[in-house]
Enzyme design. Structure first.
Site: not given
Length: 205
Positions: A78-80
């Site tokens: 996951s990455d934001q």
């Protein structure tokens, strides 16, 4: 060692984030944490959505391909990336950069791209999605922004607004289809992905 046919695959969270680990614990399934080693620098000309999706998948694939990795595991990456006016906003790292971020975002709407990838090491198939959260920031004076930063020290959070803590006071409104996306791990999307590959959430077989 491969899992038996009746045993669910190992679930691995490819992240160093304690926030994502705490969110994944809500699903009440056993999982392991392995920190991926990748370069998280955005590429020239890359949109925030593409950056977030690329890094989420890169994290999952990096862990899945480590020497000795379980070939039957499911790996979560996951990455934001936060953005306003087309500008990407990452983790500030320092107090000064965090204050500058909050000053730039006050009174504005900011988009948070929370990308998720579930990589199935059994098949080599990656499921990916970008969950967008629209956040309206309050127009607060510098002294309140400083007080927040001293209390929360959110220097490892994209956009410096730690919404699961005191950062919620900075926000006027949040608009999203997935309430945990803003914290960093969209659990509605993840649950859908896990069920799609037969992972036994809620005891389902």
């Amino acid at each position: 060692m491969p899992d038996s046919p009746n045993r669910p695959p190992r679930l691995i969270l490819a992240s160093s984030s304690p926030y994502r680990r705490e969110l994944l614990e809500r699903l009440r399934v056993p999982f392991e944490v392995v920190v991926p080693a990748i370069d998280e620098t955005p590429l020239a000309g890359e949109t925030p959505e593409v950056t977030a999706l690329r890094l989420a998948e890169a994290k999952a694939r990096a862990v899945a391909s480590k020497p000795g990795a379980d070939e039957t595991a499911l790996v979560i990456g996951s990455d934001q990336v936060a953005t306003y006016d087309g500008l990407q906003i990452g983790k500030p790292g320092t107090h000064e950069k965090a204050l500058a971020q909050l000053q730039a975002m006050r009174g504005r709407e900011v988009l948070f791209h929370s990308a998720l990838c579930l990589f199935d090491n059994r098949s080599g198939v990656a499921q990916s999605v970008d969950v967008i959260t629209r956040v309206q920031f309050r127009d607060l004076p510098d002294d309140l922004l400083e007080a927040y930063l001293r209390a929360e020290t959110p220097y490892d959070v994209a956009g410096s607004a730690k919404s699961e803590g005191l950062g919620i006071a900075l926000l006027e409104a949040i608009y999203s289809d997935d309430p945990t996306a803003l914290v960093g791990l969209p659990l509605i999307a993840l649950s859908r992905m896990l069920l799609a590959v037969g992972f036994p959430l809620l005891g389902a077989q």
